[in-house]
Enzyme design. Sequence first.
Site, PDB file in Angstrom:
ATOM      1  N   HIS A 139       0.872  -1.180   0.000  1.00 25.54           N
ATOM      2  CA  HIS A 139       0.000   0.000   0.000  1.00 25.54           C
ATOM      3  C   HIS A 139       0.911   1.233   0.000  1.00 25.54           C
ATOM      4  CE1 HIS A 139      -2.705   2.982   1.900  1.00 25.54           C
ATOM      5  NE2 HIS A 139      -3.697   2.220   1.502  1.00 25.54           N
ATOM      6  N   ASP A 216       3.169  -4.552   8.097  1.00 25.85           N
ATOM      7  CA  ASP A 216       1.972  -3.733   7.961  1.00 25.85           C
ATOM      8  C   ASP A 216       0.775  -4.684   8.013  1.00 25.85           C
ATOM      9  OD1 ASP A 216      -0.221  -2.333   7.131  1.00 25.85           O
ATOM     10  OD2 ASP A 216       0.627  -1.716   5.190  1.00 25.85           O
ATOM     11  N   GLN A 219      -4.415  -5.153   6.887  1.00 28.12           N
ATOM     12  CA  GLN A 219      -5.413  -6.045   6.276  1.00 28.12           C
ATOM     13  C   GLN A 219      -5.399  -7.444   6.884  1.00 28.12           C
ATOM     14  OE1 GLN A 219      -7.728  -5.092   4.376  1.00 28.12           O
ATOM     15  NE2 GLN A 219      -6.989  -3.149   3.557  1.00 28.12           N
ATOM     16  N   LYS A 242     -10.364  -0.778  10.497  1.00 30.33           N
ATOM     17  CA  LYS A 242     -10.516  -2.017   9.722  1.00 30.33           C
ATOM     18  C   LYS A 242     -10.817  -3.192  10.653  1.00 30.33           C
ATOM     19  CE  LYS A 242      -7.171  -0.464   6.282  1.00 30.33           C
ATOM     20  NZ  LYS A 242      -7.947   0.099   5.179  1.00 30.33           N
ATOM     21  N   CYS A 380      -4.887   2.539  -3.595  1.00 29.35           N
ATOM     22  CA  CYS A 380      -3.660   3.088  -2.990  1.00 29.35           C
ATOM     23  C   CYS A 380      -2.511   2.093  -3.133  1.00 29.35           C
ATOM     24  CB  CYS A 380      -3.864   3.464  -1.527  1.00 29.35           C
ATOM     25  SG  CYS A 380      -5.165   4.654  -1.270  1.00 29.35           S
TER      26      CYS A 380
END
Length: 422
Positions: A139, A216, A219, A242, A380
């Site tokens: 991302h 990261d 997600q 999220k 993104c």
Amino acid sequence: MKASRDVVSSRPDLFTGALNVSRIRDDFPILKRKVHGKPLIYLDNAATAQKPQQVVDALVRFYSEYNSNIHRGVHLLSSEATEAFEEARAKVKRFVNAREISEIIFVRGATEAINLVAQSYGRQHVRAGDEIVISAMEHHSNIVPWQILCEEKGARLRVVPINDRGEFLMEEYEKLLNSRTRLVSVAHVSNALGSILPVAEIIDAAHRRNVPVLIDGAQAAPHMRLDVQLLDCDFYALSGHKLFGPTGVGILYGKWDLLDEMPPYQGGGDMISSVTFERTIYNTLPFKFEAGTPHIAGGIGLGAAIDYLNGVGLENIAAYEQELLGYATDSLSAIPRVRIIGTAREKASLVSFTVDGVHPHDIGTVLDQEGIAIRTGHHCAQPVMDRFRIPATARASFAFYNTREEIGALLRGVHKVIELFN
Ligand code: C6P
């Protein structure tokens, strides 16, 4: 204040080994609304997830019963708010299985978590000629902070390529690691492709060369059980919204030894233990990295979201979402003119796709008229689009409140798109 004020009961009645999705859906008030006269089918969970009533209630309780600033006041409201906020930190600690509560830093989201590491750890350790390794499916939030750092320091960003399925190429990664590598920063799950990266192996390979790794997890966290100690990652970034919590709040996990040596990211209130015009002594962890009044309600709301997720059970969520993913993937791939972008063997619950001859925005607009919310665009992650030589995709991303029936509606919607753009 009772420490249990924001503890949501785990509602064991809801679950009988598998998920009772209709009962779960009752907890999400927004799922009852209509869009263009049709029932909302919300398949944009990777952009942001919906909030259960329990999270909304925690926010309402904070603002209506004990709103006040934290870590400052001697009055009752302030101590109630402080207690609730710090209790939320403890919930996050248990959720990611951190060793110490002081390894949990409240930030605005995954983006800020990564920028914090780039600006603090990065500026401290990266010199001209050094290298930062990322993957080709990051991302923008895990690309641009490193580009800013590299530009400032004269360092170099190295990118691990992916194959046509959207899988991380381990051998290429190993070739990129060298004595100049200062940090590896990769996604746990790609937001554009859904690929699950082999983070344990990635971390292991970096650690063999004494290189720290940031994951990261924006997600990943909503879809699988996390254990930062088992992973042995050095930093892990999360976004609260999220994770069924509020927007504007997120988490940076970092190993205590690393965080302790890092300089502050921002200066201001709460991150100091004493200030004179001559000298400031910084606060201890985690407060050293939490300058200014934080998103107090957001942190408390995130704690409520974690309670809710624990009640549902991450293992149940992962198993159910894999079923949804398999059904959506098989049925979408069977539709002529549909191409799935991202066919990694290990995937989390999203499907990116294109329809030959139709711009993804048109897919999104037609589906919206059917009450179906998906995301279209480059997500993104423009380098991912370039890698697959496409401008954009349509992306349907699932949560544990979605159903096979909703995926059926998505399929009918895609058929309609194909008829309209014949
Ligand atoms: N991806 C999506 O629709 P923030 O905005 O800080 O909460 O999260 C940024 C971020 C970082 N890493 C990954 C892998 C992400 O997917 C995101 C956010 C959303 O895909 C919004 S662009």
